[in-house]
Design a protein around this motif. Structure first.
Motif, PDB file in Angstrom:
ATOM      1  N   THR A 105       0.819  -1.224   0.000  1.00 56.98           N
ATOM      2  CA  THR A 105       0.000   0.000   0.000  1.00 56.98           C
ATOM      3  C   THR A 105       0.850   1.270   0.000  1.00 56.98           C
ATOM      4  N   SER A 106       2.155   1.144  -0.198  1.00 53.59           N
ATOM      5  CA  SER A 106       3.030   2.329  -0.180  1.00 53.59           C
ATOM      6  C   SER A 106       2.561   3.407  -1.146  1.00 53.59           C
ATOM      7  N   GLY A 162      -6.084   5.893   6.254  1.00 56.91           N
ATOM      8  CA  GLY A 162      -6.343   6.809   7.357  1.00 56.91           C
ATOM      9  C   GLY A 162      -5.049   7.465   7.841  1.00 56.91           C
ATOM     10  N   LEU A 163      -3.998   6.634   7.985  1.00 54.05           N
ATOM     11  CA  LEU A 163      -2.700   7.162   8.438  1.00 54.05           C
ATOM     12  C   LEU A 163      -2.145   8.160   7.420  1.00 54.05           C
ATOM     13  N   ARG A 164      -2.293   7.809   6.140  1.00 53.39           N
ATOM     14  CA  ARG A 164      -1.822   8.718   5.088  1.00 53.39           C
ATOM     15  C   ARG A 164      -2.561  10.058   5.175  1.00 53.39           C
ATOM     16  N   GLY A 166     -12.338   0.400   3.844  1.00 48.76           N
ATOM     17  CA  GLY A 166     -11.757  -0.755   3.162  1.00 48.76           C
ATOM     18  C   GLY A 166     -10.920  -1.582   4.113  1.00 48.76           C
ATOM     19  N   GLU A 167     -10.427  -2.706   3.607  1.00 45.62           N
ATOM     20  CA  GLU A 167      -9.622  -3.585   4.456  1.00 45.62           C
ATOM     21  C   GLU A 167      -8.348  -2.887   4.901  1.00 45.62           C
ATOM     22  N   GLN A 168      -7.861  -1.956   4.121  1.00 44.34           N
ATOM     23  CA  GLN A 168      -6.671  -1.193   4.502  1.00 44.34           C
ATOM     24  C   GLN A 168      -7.070   0.218   4.970  1.00 44.34           C
ATOM     25  N   SER A 180      -3.927  11.342   7.822  1.00 46.96           N
ATOM     26  CA  SER A 180      -3.469  12.059   9.025  1.00 46.96           C
ATOM     27  C   SER A 180      -2.211  12.856   8.723  1.00 46.96           C
ATOM     28  N   TRP A 219       1.212   6.972  -0.588  1.00 51.14           N
ATOM     29  CA  TRP A 219       2.048   8.119  -0.231  1.00 51.14           C
ATOM     30  C   TRP A 219       2.453   8.935  -1.444  1.00 51.14           C
ATOM     31  N   THR A 246     -12.294   6.807  10.452  1.00 50.99           N
ATOM     32  CA  THR A 246     -11.844   5.547   9.879  1.00 50.99           C
ATOM     33  C   THR A 246     -12.853   4.456  10.212  1.00 50.99           C
ATOM     34  N   ALA A 261      -6.903   1.571   7.742  1.00 54.84           N
ATOM     35  CA  ALA A 261      -5.914   2.210   8.611  1.00 54.84           C
ATOM     36  C   ALA A 261      -4.774   2.805   7.785  1.00 54.84           C
ATOM     37  N   ASP A 262      -4.385   2.118   6.700  1.00 59.32           N
ATOM     38  CA  ASP A 262      -3.293   2.635   5.862  1.00 59.32           C
ATOM     39  C   ASP A 262      -3.667   3.970   5.239  1.00 59.32           C
TER      40      ASP A 262
END
Lengths: 286, 405
Positions: free
Chosen positions: B328-329, B355-357, B348-350, B359, B332, B367, B352-353
């Motif tokens: 999932t990189s 969401g973090l991006r 989605g299943e990711q 943030s 970015w 999320t 958090a990924d």
């Protein structure tokens, strides 16, 4: 805080070495400083520029074969920058960025290309491409487990006296004896992990920032961070990874306890590979 | 009847081959209906797999005597293929892998579905292009753009470009309709005998550093007044949003032109395309009206962010299955920093990924991994949904299920 000098970050060759989105590492470093009130200056250094040698922290990312050879030649042409990387600044080097700092690396035809010769390591073409999730245990104190995604065909051998950044628990890493991953010196953190690695592992980001600023950094609480890590660190990683923050927190605590116990037991002799077993009792969702 | 019998007598081996083909096609169809009946999926791809297992040369057999157009590239191939198929239908029936299943099994399924169509428009995954081209001997190949996508599968963008280049070199008789604005495409196509250059636009240039081939002279281009081609300027009234879709339409019009469709006829056909296998479709669900957008990689998301312009609410849905790329990189590389503040949910299943991006981009959001539950966190009214591949498919399926009585 007023008058505090800015931390200078040099993003090296993002136009050449950013195929795997490692530019996110610069975003992470800069934001983690800003959120703590530390001013940041980012120098984006592209191929046509003369690189500044006075940055506090340099960041190199991953790229493809041709880009990598180009980057290595570029570094060799800028010896002052190499000296800064070796002796003055802190550097994060990812994947091809790690390889180009070594003595030499092989391309897909098996030809050797000279690196910047800052690190005592060499990279051969491995027997297969390593693609997938990686978990390592980081050699830096208090950083713990590192998670990332590797996508490379380099087999990197560290010279005597050069230590890896971590021990591989899951995945391939340097693909040489000892199950090491990356490289760690007083000035350079090198790794194969994408993700980007600092987004996945904020403790590693803060270790770099601590080395640069020399000050204690208060913790940051980002809402999705725990779930991002738990999704990858869970010994029984599931797809789809629908994890609530509560479950993520529990899962991380469980892994920490398990790992630290095992490392205390096994550390002197090297670290056994994760056998995907839970820490004794493993009640999930019960 | 008589003629086929005569042929059978003259060449019994041909008759056996023809009978075998019919048997294989029948087996494929049975597999399809079984799969649909058992609700295992839409069924097409399963049928294709059965046919390929019984007849490895199915692609070649099923395209014999047809004029085949292959559409490939990283982004825009599904939309371009839909527009092109609509234009070619003005000439006659067209076999088309409309669902976007673009690996050999999906192609075979589309060809089995429509045996009589003289034309076939096949969208092809760029990693399979060389093999597919060898099997089908395309009359026309459309190449939209090349950028980073699913690098856990393709490994390196330049290696993908080299594969495309080899495929083109192996088929000197094929007319290549190529995007002159993408340096990687120009590099891959240069040297081909018969090229129609199209200025189809390319915002994403990050994978083309060091590629500096001269931009070829174009025969086709697009601006506010419409598509400029050999017949002059044709106004373009697309129902699909975004500047990039005007580029896709220009590629489609040039390819249709190579097969004899007049520009105004193609433009008229394009106007009738309102959604592309569910993409861009408007779906009502409870208090929300969803506009579904597919974004598979940073170049695609980068093109979508500007058209999210005035959306009152946003839902981003990201998975990381094999078809999405497991790394999932890439999130970015998407400039989320440019998004104005509005109610936004990462899902989605990711979840958090992304969401973090968000943030780190300082985009205020919530999320919620389940996209339907995520809708409940958004105000009533219009929601722009951007999802990557499997997230998009699964959301469409669930929305269809909810809508059914």
């Amino acid at each position: 805080m007023s008058g505090e000098s800015a931390v200078r970050i040099g993003a090296l060759l993002p136009d050449v070495l950013n195929t795997y989105s490692d530019g996110g590492n610069v975003t992470v470093l800069a934001q983690r400083l800003r959120w703590r009130g530390v001013p940041v200056e980012i120098s984006t250094v592209t191929v046509d520029m003369v690189p500044p040698v006075g940055c506090d922290l340099y960041v190199l990312g991953g790229g493809e074969d041709a880009a990598q050879v180009f980057a290595a030649d570029w570094l060799r042409r800028h010896r002052h920058l190499c000296a800064a990387l070796a002796e003055n600044a802190m550097t994060l080097a990812v994947c091809a960025g790690l390889q180009v700092l070594g003595g030499w690396m092989e391309d897909s035809h098996g030809r050797r290309h000279a690196g910047a010769e800052i690190l005592d390591l060499t990279t051969e073409r491995g027997c297969r491409r390593a693609v997938g999730e990686v978990v390592t245990w980081c050699a830096l104190p208090d950083v713990g487990a590192l998670t990332g995604f590797e996508n490379h065909r380099g087999a990197t051998a560290l010279g005597p006296g050069t230590a890896p950044l971590g021990r591989v628990l899951r995945g391939t890493g340097n693909e040489t004896a000892g199950r090491g991953e990356g490289v760690l010196t007083d000035h350079i953190v090198g790794t194969y992990l994408h993700g980007p690695v600092l987004a996945r592992n904020p403790a590693l980001a803060d270790a770099l920032l601590h080395a640069v600023t020399g000050r204690a950094l208060q913790p940051l609480d980002l809402p999705d961070q725990a779930a991002v890590r738990a999704d990858r660190l869970s010994p029984r990683r599931r797809w789809p990874g629908l994890l609530t923050p509560e479950r993520a927190g529990e899962s991380i605590a469980r892994i920490r306890e398990h790992r630290s116990r095992r490392y205390r037991e096994e550390a002197p002799h090297g670290i056994a590979r994760d056998r995907r077993q839970g820490p004794g009792r493993h009640d999930d969702g019960g | 009847m008589t003629s086929s019998r005569v042929r059978a007598v003259r060449d019994p081996r041909a008759a056996v081959r023809a009978a075998w083909t019919e048997t294989v096609v029948l087996a494929g169809r049975i597999a399809c209906s079984l799969s649909r009946g058992l609700r295992l999926g839409a069924g097409g791809v399963v049928g294709g797999r059965v046919v390929l297992a019984l007849e490895p040369k199915a692609l070649s057999v099923l395209t014999r005597g047809r004029r085949v157009v292959l559409v490939s590239g990283t982004n825009g191939k599904t939309t371009t293929a839909h527009l092109l198929a609509s234009a070619l239908r003005t000439l006659g029936p067209v076999a088309h892998n409309a669902s976007g299943a673009n690996m050999p099994d999906g192609l075979v399924a589309a060809l089995v579905d429509d045996r009589s169509a003289r034309y076939a428009v096949l969208e092809v995954d760029e990693l399979y292009l060389a093999g597919v081209a060898d099997a089908v001997h395309p009359a026309v190949l459309v190449l939209s753009n090349l950028s980073r996508d699913q690098l856990d599968r393709g490994f390196e963008v330049h290696a993908v470009a080299e594969g495309v280049s080899a495929a083109i070199a192996a088929h000197p008789g094929t007319v290549v309709v190529a995007n002159a604005d993408d340096p990687l495409v120009v590099g891959a196509v240069t040297g081909a005998d018969r090229v129609v250059w199209v200025a189809a636009g390319a915002e994403w240039q990050a994978d083309a550093v060091g590629e500096a081939p001269a931009r070829p002279e174009v025969r086709w281009s697009v601006d506010g007044s419409g598509v400029r081609g050999p017949e002059g300027t044709t106004p373009l009234r697309l129902s699909l949003p975004g500047r990039f879709n005007r580029g896709n339409a220009t590629l489609a019009m040039a390819a249709a032109g190579a097969l004899g469709v007049a520009q105004p006829d193609a433009a008229a056909a394009f106007a009738g395309v309102t959604s592309v296998s569910g993409r861009y479709a408007l779906v009502d669900r409870g208090p929300h009206t969803l506009r579904l957008l597919l974004g598979k990689n940073p170049a695609g998301w980068g093109e979508l962010l500007p058209i999210l312009g005035n959306a009152p609410a946003l839902l981003f849905v990201v998975n990381a299955h094999e078809a999405d790329g497991r790394d999932t990189s890439w999130l970015w590389d998407v400039p989320f920093e440019q998004l104005p503040a509005r109610p936004t949910v990462a899902s989605g299943e990711q979840a958090a990924d992304i969401g973090l991006r968000l943030s780190y981009a300082e985009v205020d959001h919530r999320t919620e991994p389940d996209p339907l539950a995520a809708l409940d966190l958004l105000p009533a009214g219009e929601v722009q949904v951007v999802a990557n591949y499997t997230a998009f498919l699964s959301l469409r399926r669930r929305l269809a299920r909810k809508a059914a009585p």
